[in-house]
Design a protein around this motif. Structure first.
Motif, PDB file in Angstrom:
ATOM      1  N   TYR A  47       0.838  -1.189   0.000  1.00 47.38           N
ATOM      2  CA  TYR A  47       0.000   0.000   0.000  1.00 47.38           C
ATOM      3  C   TYR A  47       0.877   1.244   0.000  1.00 47.38           C
ATOM      4  CZ  TYR A  47      -3.418  -3.437   1.496  1.00 47.38           C
ATOM      5  OH  TYR A  47      -4.218  -4.530   1.573  1.00 47.38           O
ATOM      6  N   VAL A  48       0.324   2.345  -0.477  1.00 49.45           N
ATOM      7  CA  VAL A  48       1.024   3.627  -0.481  1.00 49.45           C
ATOM      8  C   VAL A  48       0.279   4.560   0.465  1.00 49.45           C
ATOM      9  CG1 VAL A  48       1.758   5.569  -1.903  1.00 49.45           C
ATOM     10  CG2 VAL A  48       1.745   3.279  -2.865  1.00 49.45           C
ATOM     11  N   ASP A  49       1.003   5.126   1.444  1.00 54.56           N
ATOM     12  CA  ASP A  49       0.361   6.037   2.393  1.00 54.56           C
ATOM     13  C   ASP A  49       0.252   7.441   1.805  1.00 54.56           C
ATOM     14  OD1 ASP A  49       2.893   7.060   2.565  1.00 54.56           O
ATOM     15  OD2 ASP A  49       3.199   6.587   4.678  1.00 54.56           O
ATOM     16  N   GLU A  50      -0.301   8.388   2.595  1.00 54.08           N
ATOM     17  CA  GLU A  50      -0.550   9.742   2.095  1.00 54.08           C
ATOM     18  C   GLU A  50       0.727  10.512   1.781  1.00 54.08           C
ATOM     19  OE1 GLU A  50      -0.782   9.949   6.628  1.00 54.08           O
ATOM     20  OE2 GLU A  50      -1.571   8.644   5.094  1.00 54.08           O
ATOM     21  N   PHE A  51       1.878  10.029   2.263  1.00 55.27           N
ATOM     22  CA  PHE A  51       3.145  10.697   2.002  1.00 55.27           C
ATOM     23  C   PHE A  51       3.913  10.049   0.853  1.00 55.27           C
ATOM     24  CE2 PHE A  51       2.258  11.168   6.571  1.00 55.27           C
ATOM     25  CZ  PHE A  51       2.011  12.528   6.567  1.00 55.27           C
ATOM     26  N   GLY A  52       3.348   8.997   0.236  1.00 59.35           N
ATOM     27  CA  GLY A  52       3.986   8.334  -0.892  1.00 59.35           C
ATOM     28  C   GLY A  52       4.901   7.193  -0.496  1.00 59.35           C
ATOM     29  N   ASN A  53       4.884   6.788   0.764  1.00 61.94           N
ATOM     30  CA  ASN A  53       5.730   5.687   1.226  1.00 61.94           C
ATOM     31  C   ASN A  53       4.994   4.361   1.059  1.00 61.94           C
ATOM     32  OD1 ASN A  53       7.662   7.560   2.110  1.00 61.94           O
ATOM     33  ND2 ASN A  53       6.557   7.841   4.035  1.00 61.94           N
ATOM     34  N   ILE A  54       5.721   3.308   0.701  1.00 63.26           N
ATOM     35  CA  ILE A  54       5.132   1.983   0.528  1.00 63.26           C
ATOM     36  C   ILE A  54       5.107   1.285   1.879  1.00 63.26           C
ATOM     37  CG2 ILE A  54       5.398  -0.247  -0.592  1.00 63.26           C
ATOM     38  CD1 ILE A  54       6.721   1.216  -2.910  1.00 63.26           C
ATOM     39  N   THR A  55       3.927   0.769   2.244  1.00 60.09           N
ATOM     40  CA  THR A  55       3.766   0.071   3.517  1.00 60.09           C
ATOM     41  C   THR A  55       3.039  -1.245   3.285  1.00 60.09           C
ATOM     42  OG1 THR A  55       1.628   1.083   4.001  1.00 60.09           O
ATOM     43  CG2 THR A  55       3.574   2.257   4.771  1.00 60.09           C
ATOM     44  N   SER A  56       3.086  -2.110   4.281  1.00 59.93           N
ATOM     45  CA  SER A  56       2.384  -3.389   4.172  1.00 59.93           C
ATOM     46  C   SER A  56       1.021  -3.332   4.862  1.00 59.93           C
ATOM     47  CB  SER A  56       3.225  -4.504   4.782  1.00 59.93           C
ATOM     48  OG  SER A  56       3.466  -4.230   6.145  1.00 59.93           O
ATOM     49  N   THR A  57       0.735  -2.241   5.579  1.00 55.70           N
ATOM     50  CA  THR A  57      -0.548  -2.127   6.276  1.00 55.70           C
ATOM     51  C   THR A  57      -1.533  -1.338   5.413  1.00 55.70           C
ATOM     52  OG1 THR A  57       0.178  -0.128   7.383  1.00 55.70           O
ATOM     53  CG2 THR A  57       0.532  -2.196   8.542  1.00 55.70           C
ATOM     54  N   PRO A  58      -2.764  -1.813   5.332  1.00 53.70           N
ATOM     55  CA  PRO A  58      -3.748  -1.080   4.531  1.00 53.70           C
ATOM     56  C   PRO A  58      -4.119   0.241   5.189  1.00 53.70           C
ATOM     57  CG  PRO A  58      -4.779  -2.946   5.625  1.00 53.70           C
ATOM     58  CD  PRO A  58      -3.309  -3.037   5.911  1.00 53.70           C
ATOM     59  N   PRO A  59      -4.598   1.199   4.416  1.00 52.83           N
ATOM     60  CA  PRO A  59      -4.987   2.488   4.997  1.00 52.83           C
ATOM     61  C   PRO A  59      -6.211   2.329   5.895  1.00 52.83           C
ATOM     62  CG  PRO A  59      -5.590   2.395   2.691  1.00 52.83           C
ATOM     63  CD  PRO A  59      -4.785   1.165   2.979  1.00 52.83           C
ATOM     64  N   ASP A  60      -6.302   3.201   6.886  1.00 49.62           N
ATOM     65  CA  ASP A  60      -7.411   3.162   7.833  1.00 49.62           C
ATOM     66  C   ASP A  60      -8.634   3.816   7.187  1.00 49.62           C
ATOM     67  OD1 ASP A  60      -8.992   2.950  10.037  1.00 49.62           O
ATOM     68  OD2 ASP A  60      -7.991   4.549  11.171  1.00 49.62           O
ATOM     69  N   PRO A  61      -9.715   3.065   6.957  1.00 48.97           N
ATOM     70  CA  PRO A  61     -10.888   3.663   6.302  1.00 48.97           C
ATOM     71  C   PRO A  61     -11.618   4.652   7.206  1.00 48.97           C
ATOM     72  CG  PRO A  61     -11.351   1.401   6.923  1.00 48.97           C
ATOM     73  CD  PRO A  61      -9.900   1.650   7.228  1.00 48.97           C
ATOM     74  N   ASN A  62     -11.390   4.593   8.518  1.00 49.31           N
ATOM     75  CA  ASN A  62     -12.073   5.492   9.438  1.00 49.31           C
ATOM     76  C   ASN A  62     -11.350   6.827   9.587  1.00 49.31           C
ATOM     77  OD1 ASN A  62     -13.959   3.490   9.945  1.00 49.31           O
ATOM     78  ND2 ASN A  62     -12.704   2.592  11.553  1.00 49.31           N
ATOM     79  N   LYS A  63     -10.190   6.937   8.978  1.00 50.43           N
ATOM     80  CA  LYS A  63      -9.418   8.173   9.080  1.00 50.43           C
ATOM     81  C   LYS A  63     -10.169   9.293   8.362  1.00 50.43           C
ATOM     82  CE  LYS A  63      -4.739   9.802   8.474  1.00 50.43           C
ATOM     83  NZ  LYS A  63      -3.418   9.484   7.976  1.00 50.43           N
ATOM     84  N   LYS A  64     -10.171  10.472   8.969  1.00 50.12           N
ATOM     85  CA  LYS A  64     -10.912  11.603   8.410  1.00 50.12           C
ATOM     86  C   LYS A  64     -10.294  12.013   7.073  1.00 50.12           C
ATOM     87  CE  LYS A  64     -12.479  16.232   9.422  1.00 50.12           C
ATOM     88  NZ  LYS A  64     -12.411  17.364  10.311  1.00 50.12           N
ATOM     89  N   ARG A  65     -11.123  12.128   6.079  1.00 51.02           N
ATOM     90  CA  ARG A  65     -10.662  12.528   4.752  1.00 51.02           C
ATOM     91  C   ARG A  65     -10.978  13.992   4.520  1.00 51.02           C
ATOM     92  NH1 ARG A  65     -12.431   7.598   0.763  1.00 51.02           N
ATOM     93  NH2 ARG A  65     -11.200   6.006   1.804  1.00 51.02           N
ATOM     94  N   GLU A  66     -10.101  14.635   3.805  1.00 50.48           N
ATOM     95  CA  GLU A  66     -10.299  16.050   3.489  1.00 50.48           C
ATOM     96  C   GLU A  66     -11.111  16.149   2.197  1.00 50.48           C
ATOM     97  OE1 GLU A  66      -7.590  19.898   2.224  1.00 50.48           O
ATOM     98  OE2 GLU A  66      -6.643  18.182   3.195  1.00 50.48           O
ATOM     99  N   GLU A  67     -12.184  16.922   2.242  1.00 53.17           N
ATOM    100  CA  GLU A  67     -13.018  17.117   1.071  1.00 53.17           C
ATOM    101  C   GLU A  67     -12.391  18.183   0.177  1.00 53.17           C
ATOM    102  OE1 GLU A  67     -15.814  15.472   0.132  1.00 53.17           O
ATOM    103  OE2 GLU A  67     -15.487  14.160   1.855  1.00 53.17           O
TER     104      GLU A  67
END
Length: 170
Positions: A47-67
């Motif tokens: 997975y790719v996080d919001e900073f462009g780093n590759i991680t093995s953990t999926p993103p948190d769907p409950n995290k607040k998203r910016e509209e």
């Protein structure tokens, strides 16, 4: 004699082929032994996080998203000239060259150091090369154009306050 030699080469070539086949089989068995059979798709994903780093953990769907508004999205690079033509602010510059026979010239903007086209129809006062002028910028079909070009007169300095008058003698 040649016949015996030919048989020897055939046997040697066959031995080489058998050896290659065994080595290939050994490598295949080694790959199969080291392979992680039964590995599911989730274990193979990255997975790719919001900073462009590759991680093995999926993103948190409950995290607040910016509209983000669709109007705020700009495709392509923003042109520097968009800011220049947007305002109708009066600018100052110097006429770098002006051809009276052809009726056009160029003004070097003192703020941005850009060369801006000026046509004789946009002149309010008569000008010549080297004159300091004030003008407004508008967008033309081939770039920025100067409009309302006037010869620049420096603002008058404020008058010094008058000295207090001496009392009149009686």
């Amino acid at each position: 004699m040649a016949k015996g030699q030919e048989g020897f080469n055939k046997r040697e070539n066959e031995k080489k082929r058998q050896k290659k086949r065994q080595e290939k089989e050994g490598r295949r068995e080694e790959r199969q032994a080291n392979a992680k059979k039964g590995q599911n798709l989730e274990d193979m994903l990255a997975y790719v996080d919001e900073f462009g780093n590759i991680t093995s953990t999926p993103p948190d769907p409950n995290k607040k998203r910016e509209e983000i508004s669709l109007d705020d999205i700009q495709l392509g690079a923003r042109r520097r000239d968009d800011d220049d033509a947007s305002g109708s602010s009066v600018r100052t510059g110097i006429i770098t060259n002006f051809n009276t026979a052809k009726g056009y010239g160029f003004i070097k903007d003192q703020q941005s150091q850009d060369s801006i086209f000026v046509h004789v129809n946009e002149l309010v006062d008569k000008v010549r090369e080297g004159d300091k002028v004030t003008f407004e910028v508008s967008r033309g079909p081939k770039g920025l154009n100067a409009t309302g070009v006037r010869r620049y007169e420096a603002p008058a300095a404020p008058a010094a306050p008058a000295a207090p008058a001496a009392p009149a003698a009686e």
